[in-house]
Design a protein around this motif. Structure first.
Motif, PDB file in Angstrom:
ATOM      1  N   THR A 109      -0.164 -17.217   3.639  1.00  0.00           N
ATOM      2  CA  THR A 109      -0.852 -16.701   2.469  1.00  0.00           C
ATOM      3  C   THR A 109      -0.757 -17.651   1.296  1.00  0.00           C
ATOM      4  O   THR A 109      -1.435 -17.469   0.288  1.00  0.00           O
ATOM      5  CB  THR A 109      -0.287 -15.336   2.059  1.00  0.00           C
ATOM      6  OG1 THR A 109       1.124 -15.459   1.847  1.00  0.00           O
ATOM      7  CG2 THR A 109      -0.536 -14.308   3.142  1.00  0.00           C
ATOM      8  N   ARG A 120      -1.415  -9.043   5.975  1.00  0.00           N
ATOM      9  CA  ARG A 120      -0.266  -8.166   6.168  1.00  0.00           C
ATOM     10  C   ARG A 120      -0.362  -7.333   7.449  1.00  0.00           C
ATOM     11  O   ARG A 120       0.577  -6.643   7.807  1.00  0.00           O
ATOM     12  CB  ARG A 120      -0.102  -7.256   4.948  1.00  0.00           C
ATOM     13  CG  ARG A 120       0.301  -8.019   3.682  1.00  0.00           C
ATOM     14  CD  ARG A 120       0.382  -7.114   2.476  1.00  0.00           C
ATOM     15  NE  ARG A 120      -0.916  -6.556   2.133  1.00  0.00           N
ATOM     16  CZ  ARG A 120      -1.137  -5.722   1.112  1.00  0.00           C
ATOM     17  NH1 ARG A 120      -0.112  -5.344   0.357  1.00  0.00           N
ATOM     18  NH2 ARG A 120      -2.341  -5.270   0.864  1.00  0.00           N
ATOM     19  N   GLN A 173      -9.945  -3.153   6.670  1.00  0.00           N
ATOM     20  CA  GLN A 173      -9.038  -4.289   6.524  1.00  0.00           C
ATOM     21  C   GLN A 173      -8.659  -4.752   7.925  1.00  0.00           C
ATOM     22  O   GLN A 173      -8.142  -3.973   8.725  1.00  0.00           O
ATOM     23  CB  GLN A 173      -7.790  -3.895   5.738  1.00  0.00           C
ATOM     24  CG  GLN A 173      -8.058  -3.531   4.288  1.00  0.00           C
ATOM     25  CD  GLN A 173      -6.794  -3.143   3.547  1.00  0.00           C
ATOM     26  OE1 GLN A 173      -5.818  -2.703   4.150  1.00  0.00           O
ATOM     27  NE2 GLN A 173      -6.804  -3.297   2.242  1.00  0.00           N
ATOM     28  N   SER A 184       0.838  -1.184   0.000  1.00  0.00           N
ATOM     29  CA  SER A 184       0.000   0.000   0.000  1.00  0.00           C
ATOM     30  C   SER A 184       0.881   1.244   0.000  1.00  0.00           C
ATOM     31  O   SER A 184       2.083   1.173   0.199  1.00  0.00           O
ATOM     32  CB  SER A 184      -0.904  -0.010   1.241  1.00  0.00           C
ATOM     33  OG  SER A 184      -0.120   0.089   2.402  1.00  0.00           O
ATOM     34  N   HIS A 232     -10.340  -9.556   5.044  1.00  0.00           N
ATOM     35  CA  HIS A 232      -9.178 -10.190   5.666  1.00  0.00           C
ATOM     36  C   HIS A 232      -7.894  -9.550   5.115  1.00  0.00           C
ATOM     37  O   HIS A 232      -7.775  -9.338   3.917  1.00  0.00           O
ATOM     38  CB  HIS A 232      -9.125 -11.683   5.319  1.00  0.00           C
ATOM     39  CG  HIS A 232     -10.299 -12.473   5.802  1.00  0.00           C
ATOM     40  ND1 HIS A 232     -11.537 -12.386   5.216  1.00  0.00           N
ATOM     41  CD2 HIS A 232     -10.404 -13.380   6.811  1.00  0.00           C
ATOM     42  CE1 HIS A 232     -12.369 -13.206   5.840  1.00  0.00           C
ATOM     43  NE2 HIS A 232     -11.705 -13.813   6.809  1.00  0.00           N
ATOM     44  N   GLU A 233      -6.939  -9.276   5.995  1.00  0.00           N
ATOM     45  CA  GLU A 233      -5.653  -8.733   5.552  1.00  0.00           C
ATOM     46  C   GLU A 233      -4.533  -9.359   6.385  1.00  0.00           C
ATOM     47  O   GLU A 233      -4.299  -8.994   7.532  1.00  0.00           O
ATOM     48  CB  GLU A 233      -5.642  -7.209   5.695  1.00  0.00           C
ATOM     49  CG  GLU A 233      -4.343  -6.567   5.241  1.00  0.00           C
ATOM     50  CD  GLU A 233      -3.919  -7.018   3.867  1.00  0.00           C
ATOM     51  OE1 GLU A 233      -3.069  -7.946   3.795  1.00  0.00           O
ATOM     52  OE2 GLU A 233      -4.440  -6.472   2.878  1.00  0.00           O
TER      53      GLU A 233
END
Length: 386
Positions: free
Chosen positions: A26, A188, A135, A14, A185-186
């Motif tokens: 992931t 990171r 997020q 981002s 869902h995030e």
């Protein structure tokens, strides 16, 4: 869920964050999980909430609003009759990005209000022109169970964090985070810098809150939660250098194939208090602990997430002989964990404080309290293998 990382880049960072590596988890397929999320989302009532959110300090309660379109449930005032309380073995629980654990929230049998002292933390970024996109640390919403009854905080970056206490009036929102069409869902947001950085600079209702409890202690134990991923030597050196009043007094490791599951006990010299630290997922073979989600019985409780119940049961059967004697010599015990480790803390603490003395699970993890003493620094990791 995994702290281990693999050496390739995933997607684009981002504009305001740098993510050099993708976490191991992931790599797992998530289509089934997303489908379940969308079906569930269709059934939730979403409430458009204003952007002006009141927060709670440690003495008071305020709005539970998690922001625009963040779903919430109303906490009814509960009258609590006097009950016979157990003697607590675990005095507080601090978790970070932990998945939930039981069909009905665990209650603390050692407190009148049923709450576990401590704090459950998870991270959330609010994006969009109207703050309409949320997020959330994906691990914190990994399943549809609720959490234990404990105070919670939603950690924001550059915005007020949202704190909900747990007492006879409110339950800390064990159902949070909710699902909804603008909540995503995030993974990171699941790493150490996400939690430590936000706890260092958090505000509640526009005022600095880092030095207030329970946030001050949560900040201290956040560093400790991630030391469970270090080797024995590195964890011991880090604690000695960064937490001078604390020392690593027990380090026990259960190995099964390539999977290594450590348990740490650290003690504070000035108080003789201790923290037991559970590690999160650190190997592919351990993903079944989180992905196997149906309910089972554990320590006299029904409806417990079977993956976490089995993990605690397995760890205690192999490492309890090393850990319990150390915990018995502590004045008070706090349970600390990141990710899966936080889930294990919820299960462990509920059982330890249950008073179910005849239950085999209780017998495997409980200890008889002794006169608190300052314990020697651990010289090696105690190993148990299959």
């Amino acid at each position: 869920l995994a702290q281990a990382r693999v050496g390739f880049r995933l997607g684009q960072p981002s504009a305001h964050r740098i993510y050099p590596f993708a976490p191991l988890h992931t790599l797992l397929p998530s289509m089934a999980m997303k489908a379940a999320f969308l079906l569930a989302a269709a059934g939730w009532d979403c409430q458009a909430l204003g952007s002006g959110q009141e927060a709670c300090d440690t003495e008071g309660c305020a709005s539970d609003a998690a922001g625009l379109l963040q779903v919430r449930s109303e906490s009814a005032t509960t009258h609590v009759d006097a009950v016979e309380l157990t003697t607590p073995l675990v005095h507080a629980v601090y978790t970070y990005g932990a998945p939930a654990t039981k069909g009905e929230p665990f209650r603390n049998a050692a407190t009148q209000d049923g709450c576990f002292p401590g704090l459950r933390s998870y991270t959330e970024d609010i994006l969009g022109a109207f703050d309409e996109i949320h997020q959330v640390d994906a691990a914190a919403m990994h399943n549809f169970y609720p959490h234990s009854r404990t105070a919670s905080v939603i950690l924001h970056l550059g915005k007020d964090s949202i704190y909900t206490p747990c007492n006879t009036e409110v339950d800390g929102h064990p159902d949070m985070p909710k699902r909804g069409p603008s909540i995503f869902h995030e993974w990171r947001l699941h790493q150490e810098d996400d939690y430590v950085g936000r706890l260092k600079a958090m505000t509640i209702d526009g005022a600095p809150a880092t030095e207030k409890e329970p946030f001050k202690t949560a900040r201290l134990f956040a560093d400790l939660a991630w030391r469970s991923y270090d080797t024995f030597e590195d964890a011991k050196a880090w604690i000695s250098g960064k937490m001078p009043d604390w020392s690593l007094v027990t380090h026990a490791m259960y190995t099964w194939g390539l999977d290594e599951d450590p348990l740490l006990v650290v003690q504070q010299a000035s108080t003789l208090d201790c923290a037991i630290v559970f590690a999160g997922t650190n190997d592919f073979s351990e993903f079944s602990a989180s992905t196997t989600q149906h309910e089972t019985s554990f320590c006299g409780f029904e409806g417990v997430h079977i993956g976490y119940a089995n993990e605690v049961r397995n760890l205690m059967s192999h490492l309890g002989k090393f850990i319990s004697p150390s915990l018995a010599k502590c004045r008070e015990v706090t349970c600390v964990g990141h990710s899966l480790g936080g889930s294990l803390c919820e299960v462990f603490a509920a059982c330890a404080n249950s008073g179910n003395a005849t239950d085999p699970d209780y017998k495997a993890l409980a200890w008889n309290k002794e006169t608190p003493v300052l314990q020697a620094v651990a010289e090696k990791s105690m190993l148990s293998e299959d």
